[in-house]
Write a protein that holds these residues in place. Structure first.
Motif, PDB file in Angstrom:
ATOM      1  N   ALA A 183      70.213  14.758  88.694  1.00  0.00           N
ATOM      2  CA  ALA A 183      70.025  16.132  88.049  1.00  0.00           C
ATOM      3  C   ALA A 183      68.537  15.991  87.644  1.00  0.00           C
ATOM      4  O   ALA A 183      68.128  14.959  86.892  1.00  0.00           O
ATOM      5  N   HIS A 184      67.830  16.769  87.928  1.00  0.00           N
ATOM      6  CA  HIS A 184      66.262  17.009  87.701  1.00  0.00           C
ATOM      7  C   HIS A 184      66.059  18.072  86.931  1.00  0.00           C
ATOM      8  O   HIS A 184      66.255  19.416  87.396  1.00  0.00           O
ATOM      9  N   TYR A 190      70.734  21.494  80.904  1.00  0.00           N
ATOM     10  CA  TYR A 190      71.525  20.649  79.703  1.00  0.00           C
ATOM     11  C   TYR A 190      72.547  19.967  80.379  1.00  0.00           C
ATOM     12  O   TYR A 190      73.235  20.295  81.385  1.00  0.00           O
ATOM     13  N   TYR A 191      73.486  19.212  79.332  1.00  0.00           N
ATOM     14  CA  TYR A 191      74.518  18.463  79.766  1.00  0.00           C
ATOM     15  C   TYR A 191      75.261  18.205  78.485  1.00  0.00           C
ATOM     16  O   TYR A 191      74.686  18.113  77.402  1.00  0.00           O
ATOM     17  N   ILE A 192      76.682  17.862  78.865  1.00  0.00           N
ATOM     18  CA  ILE A 192      77.619  17.402  77.749  1.00  0.00           C
ATOM     19  C   ILE A 192      78.454  16.570  78.326  1.00  0.00           C
ATOM     20  O   ILE A 192      78.842  16.427  79.475  1.00  0.00           O
ATOM     21  N   VAL A 193      78.807  15.545  77.714  1.00  0.00           N
ATOM     22  CA  VAL A 193      79.846  14.536  78.038  1.00  0.00           C
ATOM     23  C   VAL A 193      81.165  14.633  77.083  1.00  0.00           C
ATOM     24  O   VAL A 193      81.105  14.630  75.810  1.00  0.00           O
ATOM     25  N   THR A 227      72.620  25.057  83.836  1.00  0.00           N
ATOM     26  CA  THR A 227      71.188  25.787  83.608  1.00  0.00           C
ATOM     27  C   THR A 227      71.060  26.045  82.126  1.00  0.00           C
ATOM     28  O   THR A 227      70.093  25.727  81.226  1.00  0.00           O
ATOM     29  N   GLN A 228      72.015  26.657  81.618  1.00  0.00           N
ATOM     30  CA  GLN A 228      72.261  26.955  80.216  1.00  0.00           C
ATOM     31  C   GLN A 228      73.567  26.541  79.668  1.00  0.00           C
ATOM     32  O   GLN A 228      74.595  26.451  80.501  1.00  0.00           O
ATOM     33  N   PRO A 229      73.841  26.116  78.185  1.00  0.00           N
ATOM     34  CA  PRO A 229      75.106  25.663  77.873  1.00  0.00           C
ATOM     35  C   PRO A 229      76.195  26.739  78.265  1.00  0.00           C
ATOM     36  O   PRO A 229      75.929  27.943  77.958  1.00  0.00           O
ATOM     37  N   LEU A 230      77.262  26.170  78.614  1.00  0.00           N
ATOM     38  CA  LEU A 230      78.427  27.188  79.053  1.00  0.00           C
ATOM     39  C   LEU A 230      79.183  27.360  77.756  1.00  0.00           C
ATOM     40  O   LEU A 230      80.195  28.384  77.900  1.00  0.00           O
ATOM     41  N   THR A 231      79.337  26.800  76.839  1.00  0.00           N
ATOM     42  CA  THR A 231      80.095  26.973  75.371  1.00  0.00           C
ATOM     43  C   THR A 231      79.267  27.100  74.310  1.00  0.00           C
ATOM     44  O   THR A 231      78.074  26.628  74.154  1.00  0.00           O
ATOM     45  N   PRO A 238      69.692  18.865  75.738  1.00  0.00           N
ATOM     46  CA  PRO A 238      68.791  19.292  76.852  1.00  0.00           C
ATOM     47  C   PRO A 238      68.077  18.212  77.532  1.00  0.00           C
ATOM     48  O   PRO A 238      67.753  17.155  76.913  1.00  0.00           O
ATOM     49  N   PHE A 239      67.834  18.187  78.813  1.00  0.00           N
ATOM     50  CA  PHE A 239      67.062  17.382  79.517  1.00  0.00           C
ATOM     51  C   PHE A 239      65.353  17.416  79.002  1.00  0.00           C
ATOM     52  O   PHE A 239      65.086  18.771  78.522  1.00  0.00           O
ATOM     53  N   GLU A 240      64.713  16.550  78.934  1.00  0.00           N
ATOM     54  CA  GLU A 240      63.233  16.587  79.043  1.00  0.00           C
ATOM     55  C   GLU A 240      62.779  17.255  80.128  1.00  0.00           C
ATOM     56  O   GLU A 240      63.355  17.081  81.287  1.00  0.00           O
ATOM     57  N   ALA A 241      61.266  17.834  79.876  1.00  0.00           N
ATOM     58  CA  ALA A 241      60.725  18.284  81.240  1.00  0.00           C
ATOM     59  C   ALA A 241      60.620  17.117  82.128  1.00  0.00           C
ATOM     60  O   ALA A 241      60.118  15.980  81.732  1.00  0.00           O
ATOM     61  N   ASN A 242      60.759  17.259  83.331  1.00  0.00           N
ATOM     62  CA  ASN A 242      60.535  16.426  84.454  1.00  0.00           C
ATOM     63  C   ASN A 242      61.095  15.125  84.567  1.00  0.00           C
ATOM     64  O   ASN A 242      60.824  14.094  84.870  1.00  0.00           O
ATOM     65  N   GLU A 243      62.498  15.356  83.917  1.00  0.00           N
ATOM     66  CA  GLU A 243      63.407  14.163  83.588  1.00  0.00           C
ATOM     67  C   GLU A 243      64.329  14.270  84.643  1.00  0.00           C
ATOM     68  O   GLU A 243      64.828  15.171  84.969  1.00  0.00           O
TER      69      GLU A 243
END
Length: 270
Positions: A183-184, A190-193, A227-231, A238-243
């Protein structure tokens, strides 16, 4: 801009809860109404469902909701057309075979003036900048490696190629071959585990909650990317830019310092 959704797990899991909130962004809670698609990996195979109808009203989306397929890697996309008309050929996610596995890709953003050289192995079917970028990325990998290389080498070349592509504009994307997920982020991801101890989650786009403790085991682990949090009652990272992040078995993997955030260097022939 479009909307992205990815799920990477350590055991086959359904995406019904996340998808039900996500699909509402296709013409109901947001204005992305130019089609949608979703892909489920099953071993070496992949099921891909596409529709040009808005996902909030799509009967294909109803089918996905009512038929909870389980997978370790899922990619979904809701389209807001920027380049290319509304058609199945231009609907994400896109799929190609490389090194004996399917690769699935979805993009959010816009690449201005992106006209890479014609590929030897992969060419677009539709007319989007997204599919051009996908084909160019796979062609670059295939020209360098006849067979799937060690992961560090693969990841480094992906990072270098992505850095050049994103110099043309916004390049948020999710890519998977069923074994791992990349994922770039250019602008927003955004991500959640989710793992034990599991709690209750509440959707942003619909007044629906679920207690994951009732649906999981203590060994389950699920990473969700959007792209945006679902909950609205969980902490999303959040991802960093260009990560560029790698997800496997439901969690992000650590990478070597500097890899994934390299300067844009045009690949050979570009």
């Amino acid at each position: 801009m479009c909307q992205l959704l990815g799920m990477n797990c350590n055991t086959p899991t359904d995406i019904v809860f996340s998808f039900e909130g996500f699909r509402r962004r296709g013409g109901l809670t947001d204005h992305h109404a130019d089609g949608f698609g979703i892909a489920f990996f099953e071993g070496a195979g992949a099921r891909v469902f596409l529709d040009v109808e808005p996902s909030a009203q799509s009967q294909v989306a109803d089918f996905i909701r009512d038929y909870p397929l389980k997978s370790e890697n899922v990619i979904a996309h809701i389209r807001k057309a920027t380049q290319g008309g509304v058609s199945l050929a231009n609907t994400h996610p896109f799929q190609r075979e490389m090194w004996g596995r399917y690769w699935v890709f979805a993009h959010n953003g816009n690449l201005d003036g992106f006209a890479p050289p014609e590929g030897r192995h992969y060419r677009p079917v539709g007319c989007t900048d997204s599919e051009r970028a996908f084909c160019f990325l796979l062609d670059t990998l295939r020209q360098r490696f006849d067979h799937e290389p060690p992961f560090v080498e693969l990841y480094r070349l992906v990072s270098e190629t992505v850095a050049w592509i994103r110099s043309h504009g916004t390049f948020n994307f999710i890519l998977s071959n069923g074994k791992f997920m990349l994922a770039h982020c250019s602008t927003s991801l955004y991500y959640i585990v989710r793992q034990a101890p599991f709690t209750t989650a509440h959707l942003v786009d619909e007044d629906v909650s679920v207690d994951f403790a009732d649906l999981t085991t203590s060994n389950d682990r699920v990473a969700v990317i959007a792209t945006q949090p679902l909950t609205d009652n969980e902490v999303w990272t959040p991802f960093e830019a260009n990560e560029l992040k790698i997800f496997k078995y439901g969690a992000p993997l650590k990478t070597a310092p500097g890899i994934g955030k390299v300067a844009p260097v045009p690949p050979s022939g570009a």
